[in-house]
Motif scaffolding. Structure first.
Motif, short mmCIF file in Angstrom:
data_model
loop_
_atom_site.label_atom_id
_atom_site.label_comp_id
_atom_site.label_asym_id
_atom_site.label_seq_id
_atom_site.Cartn_x
_atom_site.Cartn_y
_atom_site.Cartn_z
N ILE A 105 0.86 -1.18 0.00
CA ILE A 105 0.00 0.00 0.00
C ILE A 105 0.89 1.23 0.00
CG2 ILE A 105 -1.90 1.17 1.16
CD1 ILE A 105 -2.39 -1.54 2.65
N LYS A 106 0.72 2.09 -0.99
CA LYS A 106 1.56 3.28 -1.13
C LYS A 106 0.97 4.49 -0.42
CE LYS A 106 4.94 2.53 -3.61
NZ LYS A 106 6.22 2.26 -2.98
N ASN A 107 -0.28 4.82 -0.72
CA ASN A 107 -0.93 6.01 -0.18
C ASN A 107 -2.40 5.73 0.09
OD1 ASN A 107 1.21 7.98 -0.48
ND2 ASN A 107 0.84 7.89 -2.68
N ALA A 108 -2.97 6.56 0.93
CA ALA A 108 -4.42 6.62 1.07
C ALA A 108 -4.82 8.02 0.63
CB ALA A 108 -4.84 6.36 2.51
N CYS A 109 -5.82 8.10 -0.22
CA CYS A 109 -6.25 9.39 -0.75
C CYS A 109 -7.66 9.69 -0.27
CB CYS A 109 -6.19 9.38 -2.27
SG CYS A 109 -4.50 9.11 -2.90
N PHE A 110 -7.91 10.97 0.00
CA PHE A 110 -9.16 11.39 0.63
C PHE A 110 -9.76 12.58 -0.10
CE2 PHE A 110 -6.44 9.54 3.84
CZ PHE A 110 -7.29 8.66 4.49
N GLN A 111 -11.06 12.75 0.13
CA GLN A 111 -11.77 13.92 -0.38
C GLN A 111 -12.93 14.21 0.56
OE1 GLN A 111 -13.58 13.48 -4.29
NE2 GLN A 111 -13.22 15.64 -4.69
N TRP A 112 -13.04 15.48 0.98
CA TRP A 112 -14.19 15.92 1.77
C TRP A 112 -15.32 16.20 0.80
CZ3 TRP A 112 -13.07 15.21 6.70
CH2 TRP A 112 -11.78 15.41 7.16
N ILE B 139 -8.75 16.29 -4.04
CA ILE B 139 -8.26 15.02 -3.48
C ILE B 139 -6.88 15.27 -2.88
CG2 ILE B 139 -7.48 12.69 -4.07
CD1 ILE B 139 -9.71 12.66 -6.19
N PHE B 140 -6.64 14.72 -1.69
CA PHE B 140 -5.33 14.81 -1.06
C PHE B 140 -4.94 13.42 -0.58
CE2 PHE B 140 -8.49 15.59 2.16
CZ PHE B 140 -8.04 14.93 3.30
N CYS B 141 -3.65 13.13 -0.66
CA CYS B 141 -3.15 11.80 -0.29
C CYS B 141 -2.21 11.90 0.89
CB CYS B 141 -2.44 11.14 -1.47
SG CYS B 141 -3.54 10.84 -2.88
N ALA B 142 -2.12 10.81 1.65
CA ALA B 142 -1.25 10.76 2.82
C ALA B 142 -0.59 9.39 2.88
CB ALA B 142 -2.06 11.01 4.09
N LYS B 143 0.58 9.35 3.49
CA LYS B 143 1.31 8.09 3.66
C LYS B 143 0.66 7.26 4.75
CE LYS B 143 4.73 8.75 0.78
NZ LYS B 143 4.80 7.99 -0.42
N ILE B 144 0.79 5.96 4.63
CA ILE B 144 0.26 5.03 5.61
C ILE B 144 1.18 5.03 6.82
CG2 ILE B 144 -0.42 2.62 5.99
CD1 ILE B 144 -1.97 4.06 3.71
N VAL B 145 0.61 5.16 8.02
CA VAL B 145 1.40 5.16 9.26
C VAL B 145 1.71 3.74 9.69
CG1 VAL B 145 1.38 5.80 11.69
CG2 VAL B 145 0.48 7.38 10.00
N SER B 146 0.68 2.88 9.71
CA SER B 146 0.89 1.49 10.11
C SER B 146 -0.14 0.59 9.43
CB SER B 146 0.82 1.33 11.62
OG SER B 146 -0.50 1.58 12.08
N PRO C 235 -10.03 -8.45 10.81
CA PRO C 235 -9.84 -7.85 9.48
C PRO C 235 -8.54 -7.05 9.42
CG PRO C 235 -11.36 -6.50 10.75
CD PRO C 235 -11.00 -7.69 11.61
N SER C 236 -8.03 -6.85 8.20
CA SER C 236 -6.82 -6.06 8.01
C SER C 236 -7.17 -4.58 8.10
CB SER C 236 -6.22 -6.37 6.64
OG SER C 236 -5.85 -7.72 6.56
N ARG C 237 -6.22 -3.81 8.64
CA ARG C 237 -6.45 -2.37 8.79
C ARG C 237 -5.16 -1.61 8.54
NH1 ARG C 237 -9.98 -2.49 14.35
NH2 ARG C 237 -11.85 -3.18 13.30
N PHE C 238 -5.32 -0.37 8.10
CA PHE C 238 -4.18 0.54 8.09
C PHE C 238 -4.63 1.87 8.67
CE2 PHE C 238 -5.73 0.95 3.63
CZ PHE C 238 -5.92 2.32 3.54
N ILE C 239 -3.65 2.60 9.20
CA ILE C 239 -3.92 3.89 9.85
C ILE C 239 -3.20 4.98 9.07
CG2 ILE C 239 -3.63 5.25 11.95
CD1 ILE C 239 -3.77 2.61 13.51
N VAL C 240 -3.89 6.09 8.88
CA VAL C 240 -3.36 7.25 8.19
C VAL C 240 -3.61 8.46 9.08
CG1 VAL C 240 -3.51 8.65 6.11
CG2 VAL C 240 -3.99 6.23 5.99
#
Length: 174
Positions: free
Chosen positions: A65-72, A116-123, A129-134
């Protein structure tokens, strides 16, 4: 005789429905593919504060997983009737029907969403279930936003792919 035949047919129909659901294979992911299931963050947010966003996903294998991207987002447009507005706009401008009006409403000055803005995965936790935190910073949010939408970028066979989009309801406070 008719009641026996009716009972057998009813039993057969019930048996068919019970076995058809159990024999249908679940939607399978390809090797290296991932799908987002849910995104979680505090429901009430404020401007210029950091937030941890937890994204639950399922994957076949362990994709990178490279990035998580978000949009309000605001789930309603700023135009009362987009289809009529598009039609009138296209007729007035002599543009072909079905032109870029829909995209313009979704991304243009009448849209009610952030860039849209993207952020790096913290963990990443690959449990079940599998999870990642941003970690994201709530910058340039507006009071009318009521949803945060997320997708992830990941590598599959050396190619950068995007997952499906999932969202969560939010409320912006001053």
């Amino acid at each position: 005789m008719k009641t026996v035949a009716g009972a057998l047919i009813s039993f057969g129909v019930v048996l068919f429905f019970l076995t058809s659901c159990t024999t249908t294979p679940p939607l399978q992911l390809k090797t290296g593919e991932m799908r987002l299931l849910r995104v979680e963050m505090p429901e009430v947010i404020e401007e210029d504060l950091p937030y941890d966003v937890v994204v639950t996903f399922e994957a076949q294998g362990e994709p990178e997983i490279k990035n998580a991207c978000f949009q309000w987002l605001t789930e309603t447009t700023a135009v009362k009737s987009p289809s009529l507005y598009c039609y009138a706009s296209e007729v007035q401008d002599n543009a072909p029907i079905g032109s870029s009006c829909s995209r313009w409403l979704a991304e243009g000055r009448y849209s009610r969403s952030s860039p849209i803005f993207c952020a790096k995965i913290v963990s990443v936790d690959r449990g079940i279930p599998s999870r990642f935190i941003v970690k994201i910073q709530s910058q340039n949010i507006e009071l009318h936003y009521n949803k945060l939408e997320c997708y992830a970028e990941y590598l599959q066979n050396g190619e950068l792919k995007q997952t499906n989009r999932v969202g969560t309801r939010i409320r912006v406070e001053q």
